[in-house]
Design a protein around this motif. Structure first.
Motif: not given
Length: 94
Positions: A54-62, A73-77, A86-89
């Motif tokens: 619940a308190f974990v977030r995933f970010f990539a390429c803004e 599928v994650l962005p090509e970059r 990024m794994v953000v708590g």
């Protein structure tokens, strides 16, 4: 990239680099991370269901990828290593 508390738990400093066979998805990245650092199993995803904690977030390429399906599928970059996944708590302070 991992939050500080997970880097300490895994015994790593800075960014973690992983070789992930294609296609590079949320699930394959997390599988590779947990295979390399078994101590992280259950910290990012629930062991039984595989769902994001619940308190974990995933970010990539803004982009916030937290609610994307595990097979997304994650962005090509990210796959090319040009941008971090990024794994953000998101923990509240007292």
């Amino acid at each position: 990239m991992l939050p500080a508390h997970l880097r300490v738990l895994a015994g790593v400093q800075g960014e973690v680099e992983l070789d992930v066979p294609g296609p590079v998805t949320l699930c394959t990245v997390l599988d590779a991370l947990e295979a390399r650092y078994p101590v992280l199993r259950g910290t990012i995803r629930d062991r039984a269901t595989g769902r994001r904690r619940a308190f974990v977030r995933f970010f990539a390429c803004e982009q916030d990828l937290s609610h994307d399906p595990p097979g997304s599928v994650l962005p090509e970059r990210v796959a090319a290593g040009a941008e971090p996944f990024m794994v953000v708590g998101a923990m509240a302070g007292g």
